[in-house]
Design a protein around this motif. Sequence first.
Motif, mmCIF file in Angstrom:
data_model
loop_
_atom_site.group_PDB
_atom_site.id
_atom_site.type_symbol
_atom_site.label_atom_id
_atom_site.label_comp_id
_atom_site.label_asym_id
_atom_site.label_seq_id
_atom_site.Cartn_x
_atom_site.Cartn_y
_atom_site.Cartn_z
ATOM 1 N N UNK A 32 16.027 -7.648 -2.465
ATOM 2 C CA UNK A 32 16.618 -8.969 -2.665
ATOM 3 C C UNK A 32 16.155 -9.606 -3.985
ATOM 4 N N UNK A 33 14.832 -9.619 -4.220
ATOM 5 C CA UNK A 33 14.296 -10.360 -5.369
ATOM 6 C C UNK A 33 13.545 -9.488 -6.367
ATOM 7 N N UNK A 34 13.371 -8.186 -6.075
ATOM 8 C CA UNK A 34 12.660 -7.234 -6.925
ATOM 9 C C UNK A 34 11.159 -7.496 -7.022
ATOM 10 N N UNK A 35 10.629 -8.360 -6.148
ATOM 11 C CA UNK A 35 9.175 -8.523 -6.054
ATOM 12 C C UNK A 35 8.598 -7.283 -5.364
ATOM 13 N N UNK A 36 7.277 -7.075 -5.399
ATOM 14 C CA UNK A 36 6.693 -5.937 -4.684
ATOM 15 C C UNK A 36 7.075 -5.953 -3.204
ATOM 16 N N UNK A 37 7.533 -4.819 -2.708
ATOM 17 C CA UNK A 37 8.002 -4.736 -1.320
ATOM 18 C C UNK A 37 6.847 -4.451 -0.367
ATOM 19 N N UNK A 38 7.111 -4.701 0.928
ATOM 20 C CA UNK A 38 6.154 -4.305 1.949
ATOM 21 C C UNK A 38 6.043 -2.785 1.959
ATOM 22 N N UNK A 39 4.952 -2.285 2.465
ATOM 23 C CA UNK A 39 4.747 -0.847 2.528
ATOM 24 C C UNK A 39 5.825 -0.202 3.407
ATOM 25 N N UNK A 100 25.300 -11.858 -0.166
ATOM 26 C CA UNK A 100 25.276 -11.315 -1.528
ATOM 27 C C UNK A 100 24.989 -9.816 -1.523
ATOM 28 N N UNK A 101 24.053 -9.402 -0.684
ATOM 29 C CA UNK A 101 23.728 -7.979 -0.590
ATOM 30 C C UNK A 101 24.920 -7.196 -0.036
ATOM 31 N N UNK A 102 25.599 -7.765 0.963
ATOM 32 C CA UNK A 102 26.757 -7.104 1.551
ATOM 33 C C UNK A 102 27.878 -6.942 0.529
ATOM 34 N N UNK A 103 28.083 -7.928 -0.311
ATOM 35 C CA UNK A 103 29.130 -7.836 -1.324
ATOM 36 C C UNK A 103 28.824 -6.752 -2.355
ATOM 37 N N UNK A 113 21.807 -1.423 -1.881
ATOM 38 C CA UNK A 113 22.151 -2.501 -0.957
ATOM 39 C C UNK A 113 22.447 -1.946 0.433
ATOM 40 N N UNK A 114 23.170 -0.833 0.504
ATOM 41 C CA UNK A 114 23.483 -0.231 1.802
ATOM 42 C C UNK A 114 22.243 0.212 2.544
ATOM 43 N N UNK A 115 21.276 0.759 1.838
ATOM 44 C CA UNK A 115 20.035 1.212 2.469
ATOM 45 C C UNK A 115 19.266 0.040 3.066
#
Length: 245
Positions: A32-39, A100-103, A113-115
């Motif tokens: 969504x925001x390109x910040x570090x993701x959870x593990x 937004x991700x769905x679009x 986005x699909x993943x």
Amino acid sequence: MASRKTRVSWLRSLWHGLDLGLRRALPGRCGFCLAPAERDRPWCTACFEALPWNLPACPSCAEPQPPGSLAGKRCGHCLSRPPAFVRSRAPLRYQGEVAQLMQRFKFHASPRAGTVLLELFELGQGQQALAWPEALIPVPLHPKRARERGFDQADWLARRLAARHGLRLYRTQRRHNTPSQRGLDRSERFGNLRDAFVIPGALPERVALLDDVMTTGATLDALARACLAAGAREVEAWAVARTPL
């Protein structure tokens, strides 16, 4: 027409290249925001906590209900016109970041986005629900529309979901290239899809239908009726997100 198709194809190729480049250049980043993701997750904690989860919702059609509504209570639409499916599962609401991700997934064929959407759907469903069906059926596009769009988002989701959870994947056909549902009211949407689907062959007893977004449930209701006519005993309607009405 040819120039438009060429332009759409070029834009889709460009998006694929950008999407692939982002995934390679930014591993471990939030979808969504390109910040570090959870593990081991494609999202960060802040974005996950801000997601519009579909709670409370009607258990029959998954229509979002106002805060404080009684859990498990059917909405007025389902009381007056019960759907052909026994229940719906749509863990997210189609708004904000999810929309937004769905679009990006639906109209630009973004695998990133699909993943993310698929993993959110699995998390919202739970293992018991995912193990219930004997058959998984994606809502089909008409072949003409599939050729024009060049991407079938429900089939993309269903193929991966079936492979991950050992589900049998069945495919159906649209009998008619029905007009778009956009701009139609609830009764017009249901009428637009009457006898729209055909099932080639018999189905097992428990069937789950899968679509990316559920609006009124008219498409899933029409497909569920075709499944019941083909031998299914119970049909569930699955969608990644439900549109607030």
